[in-house]
Write an enzyme that holds these catalytic residues in place. Sequence first.
Site, PDB file in Angstrom:
ATOM      1  N   CYS A  62     -11.485   1.122 -13.835  1.00 46.17           N
ATOM      2  CA  CYS A  62     -12.848   0.753 -13.638  1.00 46.17           C
ATOM      3  C   CYS A  62     -12.569  -0.815 -13.990  1.00 46.17           C
ATOM      4  O   CYS A  62     -11.876  -1.176 -14.718  1.00 46.17           O
ATOM      5  CB  CYS A  62     -13.917   1.219 -14.549  1.00 46.17           C
ATOM      6  SG  CYS A  62     -14.458   2.649 -14.357  1.00 46.17           S
ATOM      7  N   ARG A  97      -8.503  -1.319  -9.857  1.00 48.54           N
ATOM      8  CA  ARG A  97      -8.745  -0.521 -10.745  1.00 48.54           C
ATOM      9  C   ARG A  97      -9.670   0.796 -10.664  1.00 48.54           C
ATOM     10  O   ARG A  97     -10.084   1.679 -11.375  1.00 48.54           O
ATOM     11  CB  ARG A  97      -9.513  -1.259 -11.983  1.00 48.54           C
ATOM     12  CG  ARG A  97      -8.484  -2.374 -12.474  1.00 48.54           C
ATOM     13  CD  ARG A  97      -9.334  -3.399 -13.343  1.00 48.54           C
ATOM     14  NE  ARG A  97      -9.350  -2.682 -14.491  1.00 48.54           N
ATOM     15  CZ  ARG A  97      -8.520  -3.082 -15.734  1.00 48.54           C
ATOM     16  NH1 ARG A  97      -7.769  -4.077 -15.518  1.00 48.54           N
ATOM     17  NH2 ARG A  97      -8.634  -2.457 -17.017  1.00 48.54           N
ATOM     18  N   TRP A 117     -13.872   3.934 -11.290  1.00 54.23           N
ATOM     19  CA  TRP A 117     -12.949   5.039 -11.121  1.00 54.23           C
ATOM     20  C   TRP A 117     -13.443   6.096 -12.002  1.00 54.23           C
ATOM     21  O   TRP A 117     -13.486   5.925 -13.179  1.00 54.23           O
ATOM     22  CB  TRP A 117     -11.283   4.684 -11.531  1.00 54.23           C
ATOM     23  CG  TRP A 117     -10.487   5.796 -11.334  1.00 54.23           C
ATOM     24  CD1 TRP A 117      -9.714   5.951 -10.131  1.00 54.23           C
ATOM     25  CD2 TRP A 117     -10.207   6.747 -12.127  1.00 54.23           C
ATOM     26  NE1 TRP A 117      -9.096   7.268 -10.107  1.00 54.23           N
ATOM     27  CE2 TRP A 117      -9.046   7.674 -11.521  1.00 54.23           C
ATOM     28  CE3 TRP A 117     -10.461   7.048 -13.390  1.00 54.23           C
ATOM     29  CZ2 TRP A 117      -8.440   8.667 -12.097  1.00 54.23           C
ATOM     30  CZ3 TRP A 117      -9.609   8.158 -14.090  1.00 54.23           C
ATOM     31  CH2 TRP A 117      -8.843   8.908 -13.455  1.00 54.23           C
ATOM     32  N   ASN A 154     -15.826   0.080 -18.966  1.00 57.88           N
ATOM     33  CA  ASN A 154     -14.455   0.732 -18.327  1.00 57.88           C
ATOM     34  C   ASN A 154     -14.058   1.467 -19.553  1.00 57.88           C
ATOM     35  O   ASN A 154     -14.065   0.908 -20.768  1.00 57.88           O
ATOM     36  CB  ASN A 154     -13.533  -0.527 -17.994  1.00 57.88           C
ATOM     37  CG  ASN A 154     -12.209  -0.129 -17.971  1.00 57.88           C
ATOM     38  OD1 ASN A 154     -11.914   0.835 -17.980  1.00 57.88           O
ATOM     39  ND2 ASN A 154     -11.354  -0.979 -18.529  1.00 57.88           N
ATOM     40  N   GLY A 155     -13.667   2.655 -19.389  1.00 60.62           N
ATOM     41  CA  GLY A 155     -13.315   3.412 -20.399  1.00 60.62           C
ATOM     42  C   GLY A 155     -13.867   4.930 -20.616  1.00 60.62           C
ATOM     43  O   GLY A 155     -14.574   5.316 -19.564  1.00 60.62           O
ATOM     44  N   GLU A 206      11.242   8.948  -7.652  1.00 59.26           N
ATOM     45  CA  GLU A 206      10.208   8.141  -7.218  1.00 59.26           C
ATOM     46  C   GLU A 206       9.894   8.283  -5.850  1.00 59.26           C
ATOM     47  O   GLU A 206       8.569   7.967  -5.442  1.00 59.26           O
ATOM     48  CB  GLU A 206      11.090   6.664  -7.547  1.00 59.26           C
ATOM     49  CG  GLU A 206      10.384   5.334  -6.824  1.00 59.26           C
ATOM     50  CD  GLU A 206       9.102   4.790  -7.424  1.00 59.26           C
ATOM     51  OE1 GLU A 206       8.619   5.358  -8.219  1.00 59.26           O
ATOM     52  OE2 GLU A 206       8.666   4.041  -6.898  1.00 59.26           O
ATOM     53  N   LYS A 239       6.053   8.601  -4.670  1.00 57.77           N
ATOM     54  CA  LYS A 239       5.344   7.542  -3.584  1.00 57.77           C
ATOM     55  C   LYS A 239       4.827   8.186  -2.357  1.00 57.77           C
ATOM     56  O   LYS A 239       3.820   8.078  -1.957  1.00 57.77           O
ATOM     57  CB  LYS A 239       6.411   6.392  -3.094  1.00 57.77           C
ATOM     58  CG  LYS A 239       6.551   5.101  -3.386  1.00 57.77           C
ATOM     59  CD  LYS A 239       5.971   4.295  -4.304  1.00 57.77           C
ATOM     60  CE  LYS A 239       5.459   4.400  -5.635  1.00 57.77           C
ATOM     61  NZ  LYS A 239       5.691   3.696  -6.595  1.00 57.77           N
ATOM     62  N   GLU A 288       1.642  10.175  -3.446  1.00 55.35           N
ATOM     63  CA  GLU A 288       0.548   9.330  -3.553  1.00 55.35           C
ATOM     64  C   GLU A 288      -0.122   8.730  -2.498  1.00 55.35           C
ATOM     65  O   GLU A 288      -1.385   8.520  -2.352  1.00 55.35           O
ATOM     66  CB  GLU A 288       1.163   8.095  -4.222  1.00 55.35           C
ATOM     67  CG  GLU A 288       0.827   7.817  -5.623  1.00 55.35           C
ATOM     68  CD  GLU A 288       1.459   6.528  -6.299  1.00 55.35           C
ATOM     69  OE1 GLU A 288       0.588   5.694  -6.965  1.00 55.35           O
ATOM     70  OE2 GLU A 288       2.723   6.191  -6.018  1.00 55.35           O
ATOM     71  N   HIS A 334      19.183  26.428  -8.636  1.00 56.03           N
ATOM     72  CA  HIS A 334      18.616  26.996  -9.756  1.00 56.03           C
ATOM     73  C   HIS A 334      17.126  27.445  -9.624  1.00 56.03           C
ATOM     74  O   HIS A 334      16.438  27.716 -10.458  1.00 56.03           O
ATOM     75  CB  HIS A 334      18.687  26.341 -11.153  1.00 56.03           C
ATOM     76  CG  HIS A 334      20.159  25.959 -11.553  1.00 56.03           C
ATOM     77  ND1 HIS A 334      20.913  27.214 -11.935  1.00 56.03           N
ATOM     78  CD2 HIS A 334      20.958  24.970 -11.565  1.00 56.03           C
ATOM     79  CE1 HIS A 334      22.252  26.465 -12.308  1.00 56.03           C
ATOM     80  NE2 HIS A 334      22.028  25.505 -11.569  1.00 56.03           N
ATOM     81  N   LYS A 348      -5.119   1.431 -10.215  1.00 56.38           N
ATOM     82  CA  LYS A 348      -3.761   0.784 -10.404  1.00 56.38           C
ATOM     83  C   LYS A 348      -3.503   0.702 -11.816  1.00 56.38           C
ATOM     84  O   LYS A 348      -2.490   0.969 -12.166  1.00 56.38           O
ATOM     85  CB  LYS A 348      -3.801  -0.617  -9.690  1.00 56.38           C
ATOM     86  CG  LYS A 348      -2.702  -1.451 -10.156  1.00 56.38           C
ATOM     87  CD  LYS A 348      -1.821  -1.676  -8.885  1.00 56.38           C
ATOM     88  CE  LYS A 348      -0.524  -2.331  -8.930  1.00 56.38           C
ATOM     89  NZ  LYS A 348       0.602  -1.276  -8.610  1.00 56.38           N
TER      90      LYS A 348
HETATM   91  C1  F6R Z   1       3.057   4.602  -8.784  1.00 59.02           C
HETATM   92  C2  F6R Z   1       2.347   4.059  -9.984  1.00 59.02           C
HETATM   93  C3  F6R Z   1       1.873   4.515 -11.079  1.00 59.02           C
HETATM   94  C4  F6R Z   1       2.460   3.728 -12.223  1.00 59.02           C
HETATM   95  C5  F6R Z   1       1.547   3.908 -13.478  1.00 59.02           C
HETATM   96  C6  F6R Z   1       2.076   3.133 -14.612  1.00 59.02           C
HETATM   97  O1  F6R Z   1       3.335   4.248  -7.744  1.00 59.02           O
HETATM   98  O2  F6R Z   1       2.061   2.789  -9.406  1.00 59.02           O
HETATM   99  O3  F6R Z   1       2.597   5.787 -11.455  1.00 59.02           O
HETATM  100  O4  F6R Z   1       3.693   3.230 -12.349  1.00 59.02           O
HETATM  101  O5  F6R Z   1       0.381   4.171 -13.418  1.00 59.02           O
HETATM  102  O6  F6R Z   1       1.535   1.894 -14.579  1.00 59.02           O
HETATM  103  P1  F6R Z   1       1.994   0.596 -15.338  1.00 59.02           P
HETATM  104  O7  F6R Z   1       3.379   0.134 -14.838  1.00 59.02           O
HETATM  105  O8  F6R Z   1       0.819  -0.385 -15.046  1.00 59.02           O
HETATM  106  O9  F6R Z   1       1.929   0.993 -16.800  1.00 59.02           O
END
Ligand code: F6R
Length: 607
Positions: free
Chosen positions: A2, A27, A74, A98-99, A479, A483, A486, A502, A602
């Site tokens: 948020c 956010r 969010w 927010n929170g 990763e 990605k 996501e 395994h 984000k």
């Molecule tokens: C994946 C992604 C998330 C962030 C995670 C940590 O593409 O962006 O998994 O890496 O939410 O966020 P930060 O780096 O801001 O602590």
Amino acid sequence: MCGIVGLVGRGEAAPRILDALRRLEYRGYDSAGIATLVDGRIDRRRAEGKLFNLANVLGADPLPGSLGIGHTRWATHGAPTERNAHPHGTARVAVVHNGIIENHAELKRELQALGQVFETETDTETFARLMDQLLQEGSTPEQAAAAALKRVHGAFALAMIFAGHPNLLICARQGAPLAVGFGEGEMFVGSDALALAPLTRQIAYLEEGDWAVLDDRSARFFDVADRPVERQVRLTAVSGAATGKGNYRHFMEKELHEHPVVLGDTLTQYLEPTSRRVTLPPLPFDPVTVPRLTMTACGSAFLAAMVGRYWIERLARIPVDADVASEFRYRDPPLADGGAAILVSQSGETADTMAALRLLREHRQKVLSVVNVAESSMARESDATVLTVAGPEIGVASTKAFTAQLAVLACIAIGLGRARGHVSATDEAKLTMALLELPSNAALVLDQDAEIRAMADEVAKARDVMFLGRGTLFPIAMEGALKLKEISYIHAEGYAAGEMKHGPIALIDGAVPVISLCPSGPLFEKTASNLQEAAARGGRIMAFTDDLGAERLSAFAERVVVLPRVGAFAAPVLHAIAVQLLAYQVAVLKGGDVDQPRNLAKSVTVE
Ligand code: F6R
């Protein structure tokens, strides 16, 4: 999660609040809303979904007023509907939040008993109704805020306005970031400095437990015990200028193409190209005597930390524990006396990583954080910070910030190795050379766009995908899977190549692409054997490798993308870019919302 914004001052508040919310949409984008004071009365507009819906509502039904608050959501408590959209409140008060207010259920029962009637399922409404109750009972807005803040538990940033008070905005912070901006005859509040960038660069950050009272000319700050306090006003380095998409279709595409520049900018901070030496800022621990390091982070940042762990253990011979922050903080791990920790975060605000930081400091561990936002809570609360120089990252899926984290961790590993006598000057020159060539090699990976697109055509048809890698390529396999999940919503797993037999090998059939990250080098033969095991069971093998690896893998792989041959140290960085680009291409083919995938945000500022 948020984003919140507030503005008290001159001119129309709503258009500028909407503009600031656009910079906070990373956010969360489940709903949005703005409330202003119009002729002393609170009025609001809200809309489900992304900000453009709110923009349409405001276009059809503008909201006048020079005092206002705004929110992009969010969802945590209550579905992402217009009814649950912020601002929440009554005729007396409007609140954005927010929170999470953890004790909302018990407060709600108490307030209902006093006659308050709730309209939403949100935790935020509890705070708004608590404020309303206190105002009804005769408190001034300041008295009500001071009293209400003592009743709520959890992590929050709040901003509120009051009917009949056209020059008053109150905000508060506990566990979620909040910045107050100073303008010319106007004052602002926002979840981060980026939101306020075009409005002002004079920023003061609220500290834990602080609350502040703003009018159009000043801010009065109070600490958790309501004592008046001073908070330093600084000139933020954050500028709103760099936040456009340019000619790219998506922020993610733009950010992928920024890799060469970001790697160059980050590395030149910590590498001296002529002497080929690493030059780190002062570390908060002695690298020679530190008995053990803890590395913790979330999501992609954790995967960067995992690569860092491999590098630090190998180059510096320091034992490293790496844990996701949400597990670390509840695992109660024994922490060595004199130990230290390295935290990794793009935003520097992630709630679980912040909680881990505080726990580590309680256990007298020295904390070094690798963050992208110099003014973030994590940077401010750590003993020392090594910055990534990735610039603002707007696409929700991390790309350039991730590789910048790798670049910084590589420099830290070399620096620690040299300090401990395990990396000679010659080794250091070789390793730094490999890093200094990363920007041009990153550009070569991006040049493989067409090859990666051809692989993406196949992957986009799959329901399940497996990524395999060994050593530092194992976290990069994860990763790649993260990605892909996501942004394209395809189920994917990242596995250590040797672990496949395994269990996961049972999943292999002609429908599952097995994407291996398999550069030539000491682990190549082992991974190639694992791939042949998968091929023998009908698996569709696809590989990222280099020219040497391609010769061998082409014999049985359906698709091979050839990346620059760079040696084991630099390979994870290039493979990371390749898997990110693949995920991007697949998401574009599938027509998803690449920059704002469903359910994500984000900056994850809730636990
Ligand atoms: C994946 C992604 C998330 C962030 C995670 C940590 O593409 O962006 O998994 O890496 O939410 O966020 P930060 O780096 O801001 O602590």
